[in-house]
Each structure stands twice: as C-alpha cells, then as structure tokens.
Design a protein around this motif. Sequence first.
Motif, mmCIF file in Angstrom:
data_model
loop_
_atom_site.group_PDB
_atom_site.id
_atom_site.type_symbol
_atom_site.label_atom_id
_atom_site.label_comp_id
_atom_site.label_asym_id
_atom_site.label_seq_id
_atom_site.Cartn_x
_atom_site.Cartn_y
_atom_site.Cartn_z
ATOM 1 N N PHE A 85 -17.740 -21.977 1.103
ATOM 2 C CA PHE A 85 -17.389 -22.653 2.350
ATOM 3 C C PHE A 85 -16.880 -24.064 2.071
ATOM 4 O O PHE A 85 -15.827 -24.475 2.577
ATOM 5 N N TRP A 86 -17.620 -24.831 1.281
ATOM 6 C CA TRP A 86 -17.211 -26.210 1.027
ATOM 7 C C TRP A 86 -15.998 -26.269 0.105
ATOM 8 O O TRP A 86 -15.197 -27.200 0.211
ATOM 9 N N LYS A 87 -15.836 -25.299 -0.770
ATOM 10 C CA LYS A 87 -14.630 -25.258 -1.606
ATOM 11 C C LYS A 87 -13.397 -25.014 -0.747
ATOM 12 O O LYS A 87 -12.370 -25.692 -0.897
ATOM 13 N N THR A 88 -13.477 -24.046 0.150
ATOM 14 C CA THR A 88 -12.323 -23.753 1.004
ATOM 15 C C THR A 88 -12.091 -24.868 2.020
ATOM 16 O O THR A 88 -10.948 -25.120 2.414
ATOM 17 N N LEU A 89 -13.167 -25.550 2.436
ATOM 18 C CA LEU A 89 -12.979 -26.696 3.325
ATOM 19 C C LEU A 89 -12.243 -27.815 2.599
ATOM 20 O O LEU A 89 -11.376 -28.485 3.186
ATOM 21 N N TRP A 90 -12.556 -28.028 1.324
ATOM 22 C CA TRP A 90 -11.819 -29.012 0.544
ATOM 23 C C TRP A 90 -10.362 -28.580 0.372
ATOM 24 O O TRP A 90 -9.452 -29.407 0.429
ATOM 25 N N ASN A 91 -10.124 -27.284 0.138
ATOM 26 C CA ASN A 91 -8.748 -26.801 0.040
ATOM 27 C C ASN A 91 -7.969 -27.124 1.302
ATOM 28 O O ASN A 91 -6.812 -27.583 1.246
ATOM 29 N N THR A 92 -8.585 -26.890 2.447
ATOM 30 C CA THR A 92 -7.919 -27.172 3.715
ATOM 31 C C THR A 92 -7.675 -28.663 3.891
ATOM 32 O O THR A 92 -6.621 -29.082 4.372
ATOM 33 N N THR A 93 -8.665 -29.480 3.506
ATOM 34 C CA THR A 93 -8.506 -30.929 3.602
ATOM 35 C C THR A 93 -7.392 -31.418 2.682
ATOM 36 O O THR A 93 -6.589 -32.286 3.062
ATOM 37 N N PHE A 94 -7.330 -30.869 1.470
ATOM 38 C CA PHE A 94 -6.274 -31.248 0.535
ATOM 39 C C PHE A 94 -4.897 -30.894 1.102
ATOM 40 O O PHE A 94 -3.958 -31.704 1.038
ATOM 41 N N PHE A 95 -4.779 -29.703 1.654
ATOM 42 C CA PHE A 95 -3.503 -29.305 2.269
ATOM 43 C C PHE A 95 -3.118 -30.260 3.397
ATOM 44 O O PHE A 95 -1.959 -30.643 3.533
ATOM 45 N N ALA A 242 -2.177 -33.019 12.111
ATOM 46 C CA ALA A 242 -3.424 -32.908 11.353
ATOM 47 C C ALA A 242 -4.288 -31.766 11.877
ATOM 48 O O ALA A 242 -4.850 -30.983 11.093
ATOM 49 N N LEU A 243 -4.400 -31.643 13.192
ATOM 50 C CA LEU A 243 -5.191 -30.550 13.767
ATOM 51 C C LEU A 243 -4.586 -29.201 13.414
ATOM 52 O O LEU A 243 -5.306 -28.242 13.113
ATOM 53 N N ALA A 244 -3.267 -29.096 13.458
ATOM 54 C CA ALA A 244 -2.611 -27.836 13.092
ATOM 55 C C ALA A 244 -2.790 -27.529 11.613
ATOM 56 O O ALA A 244 -2.963 -26.363 11.226
ATOM 57 N N SER A 245 -2.772 -28.555 10.761
ATOM 58 C CA SER A 245 -2.929 -28.332 9.320
ATOM 59 C C SER A 245 -4.343 -27.861 8.991
ATOM 60 O O SER A 245 -4.534 -27.054 8.075
ATOM 61 N N PHE A 246 -5.339 -28.353 9.708
ATOM 62 C CA PHE A 246 -6.701 -27.893 9.480
ATOM 63 C C PHE A 246 -6.881 -26.431 9.872
ATOM 64 O O PHE A 246 -7.862 -25.800 9.463
ATOM 65 N N PHE A 291 -17.742 -25.630 11.103
ATOM 66 C CA PHE A 291 -16.350 -26.085 11.010
ATOM 67 C C PHE A 291 -15.872 -26.629 12.351
ATOM 68 O O PHE A 291 -15.152 -27.635 12.406
ATOM 69 N N GLY A 292 -16.269 -25.990 13.445
ATOM 70 C CA GLY A 292 -15.905 -26.496 14.762
ATOM 71 C C GLY A 292 -16.486 -27.868 15.036
ATOM 72 O O GLY A 292 -15.819 -28.726 15.638
ATOM 73 N N LEU A 293 -17.722 -28.113 14.577
ATOM 74 C CA LEU A 293 -18.335 -29.433 14.747
ATOM 75 C C LEU A 293 -17.578 -30.486 13.943
ATOM 76 O O LEU A 293 -17.342 -31.606 14.429
ATOM 77 N N ILE A 294 -17.179 -30.135 12.722
ATOM 78 C CA ILE A 294 -16.397 -31.069 11.908
ATOM 79 C C ILE A 294 -15.071 -31.395 12.593
ATOM 80 O O ILE A 294 -14.649 -32.557 12.661
ATOM 81 N N MET A 295 -14.419 -30.377 13.128
ATOM 82 C CA MET A 295 -13.155 -30.593 13.823
ATOM 83 C C MET A 295 -13.359 -31.415 15.090
ATOM 84 O O MET A 295 -12.508 -32.227 15.461
ATOM 85 N N LEU A 296 -14.486 -31.219 15.763
ATOM 86 C CA LEU A 296 -14.772 -31.982 16.975
ATOM 87 C C LEU A 296 -14.940 -33.461 16.652
ATOM 88 O O LEU A 296 -14.421 -34.334 17.365
ATOM 89 N N ILE A 297 -15.642 -33.760 15.556
ATOM 90 C CA ILE A 297 -15.808 -35.153 15.138
ATOM 91 C C ILE A 297 -14.462 -35.758 14.764
ATOM 92 O O ILE A 297 -14.137 -36.899 15.140
ATOM 93 N N PHE A 298 -13.656 -35.004 14.022
ATOM 94 C CA PHE A 298 -12.343 -35.491 13.631
ATOM 95 C C PHE A 298 -11.458 -35.731 14.849
ATOM 96 O O PHE A 298 -10.772 -36.757 14.944
ATOM 97 N N THR A 299 -11.494 -34.819 15.811
ATOM 98 C CA THR A 299 -10.684 -34.975 17.016
ATOM 99 C C THR A 299 -11.138 -36.178 17.828
ATOM 100 O O THR A 299 -10.312 -36.929 18.364
ATOM 101 N N ALA A 300 -12.459 -36.378 17.942
ATOM 102 C CA ALA A 300 -12.966 -37.537 18.680
ATOM 103 C C ALA A 300 -12.501 -38.835 18.032
ATOM 104 O O ALA A 300 -12.137 -39.796 18.725
#
Length: 315
Positions: A85-95, A242-246, A291-300
């Motif tokens: 999970f955290w590896k793929t989350l880093w992949n998404t963040t890197f992208f 950024a939201l679309a890239s995530f 992941f939704g919580l992380i996106m919610l924090i980022f969006t806020a």
Amino acid sequence: MTITQASARTSTARAPTPRRRVPLEPYLYLLPHALLFFLFTVYPIGYGLYISLHRWDLLNPVKAFVGSEFYRNLFTPGTPQADFFWKTLWNTTFFTMVSVPLLLFAALGLALLLHRPIFGRIFFRAVFFMPGILTVSVMGILWRWMFDNQIGLVNAAREVLLGAPPIPWLSTEGLAWVPIVIGTVWWTVGFNMTLYLAALGNVPISLYEAASLDGATPWQSFRFITLPLLAPVTLFVFVTTALASFQLFGQSLLITNGGPSRSTQSVIQYITEEGFTNAQYSSAAAMGFVFGLIMLIFTAAQFGLMARDVKGGEG
C-alpha cells in the motif's frame, strides 16, 4: 382611558398571530438530487465502512466483526498490505510530483504561443486539444505500442536515426515511468492549455501598452503582468491536475501493468487488485478509506491555498 382606546386594545389582544408557512417547493426540487446523493454516495460510503470493519467473505453468510484489524495491518511493518500500500502510494505521489509541473509549464507555454496571432493557430489549438477526447484505453494502448521493447516506434526511430540498440522501456525500473508520464502529458495538456488561453484573453492589452511605453522588456511584462493575472487560473489548474494525477489508474495498468516489480503500480490499482483479484474486500475497503482520508487532507490544504489567494486578491 376612553372607550375607543379600550376597544382598540381589546381588538389588538384578540388578533390571532399569523402562522409562518414553510414553502415546500424548494425541497421538492432538491429531493431528486438528495435521493441520488444518498443512494450513490452516502450509502456506498457507509456500506464500505461496514465492510472494512468485518471479515467479508462472499461464500460465508456470517461476517465476523474484526474492528480496526484491517486498518492496523496498513500501519504494521512487515505485512503485505502495509508494504504494497505505501509503496504504491509513493508511486502515485512520485507520478504526481513529476507530471503536475510538466502539465503546468507545457500548458502555459502552448497557451502563450497559440495566443499570438500566428498562422493556423486555430488548427494547432484543435490539434493539442484533440487527444483529450480519447479514452484512457486508447491512450494506453497507443503509448504502450510506442514504447514497446522490441517493435515500438521509439526504438525503431532510434535504430534508424542513431543506429542504437533498443531500450527495454517497459521492463526497466525508472524508465517505465517515461511512457506513462509523457503519454499523460500528451493526453491531458490540451484542457489546461484551453484554460490558460481563456485567461490570457481576459488580460487587458492596455497594460502591455503602458508597460511598453515605460520601457518594459517582454520578460518584464510577462513576469509582472501576465503571471500575476494568471495566478488564480494557475492555482485552479494545479489543484485539479494534482487531484487527477493522484487518481492514476488506467495509464499504468495499460502501459506497464504496474511493472516491473510494482514500480509503476498506482495505489488505486493495488486497491483494485486487493479487492477483485485477491478477494480481500475488507482489506481493500480499509485501504480505500485511508487513501480517501489522505486525499481529503490534501484537498483541504489546496482549498486553503485557494481561499488565501482569493483574500489576497480582494485586499
């Protein structure tokens, strides 16, 4: 007290208080949207939370309550869920960190070029915008073929023009991101370019004329006039991009299938694999909520930047 005053007071005291009538028409107009919102948003979220708190097995009618077990797995080092999970989350963040600046600068550069009165600019605007109407499946297959290890157009061009051997783009960690990033920029830059073109059309020409009379160079006009006036649009483009890239999913799935060694697998792709391939529905639901919580924090945080920008513009 006179008879007239007494009768007036009596009539005033006996006058009934008018009841306030609540109009129902606005709520009737909102009812269809409220029903659809509850059916397709509130209910799935609640049901997904219920699944994440139970051991969900389609073949077992008994769904045992396990509480936060699947959430703890995501934060326990050594478990497959935490590692992947955290590896793929880093992949998404890197992208996201790579693709968002490219989409910003490329869109702004194209808008500045095509805003000028050059020959064929309507044609070129259409050319850069048209890839955006393609589906992700078409885009993914196209760029997978372009960067194929053996028969790809990129390797064929290198061999013909440079006499160089083929590069295994899709099977080399690091290089596998190249077709995903370039393909995404080619696919989506037209929309951001259109936003910038609309914003450039609203910049008063008189500002550039006044700056020219004051001896400003083209770079100074761009820096002190164009960029500040494009700041709200730039912030909007940054947030939406950024939201679309995530939400990266189709590009990595179709171009590299998440490989090699999960180096390009996105977090949404892994959640989908966990739920529909491994049949771990509770684990996938827990990952989705984290992941939704992380996106919610980022969006806020992004909306906080937008609100601050608006207040700064009003001041």
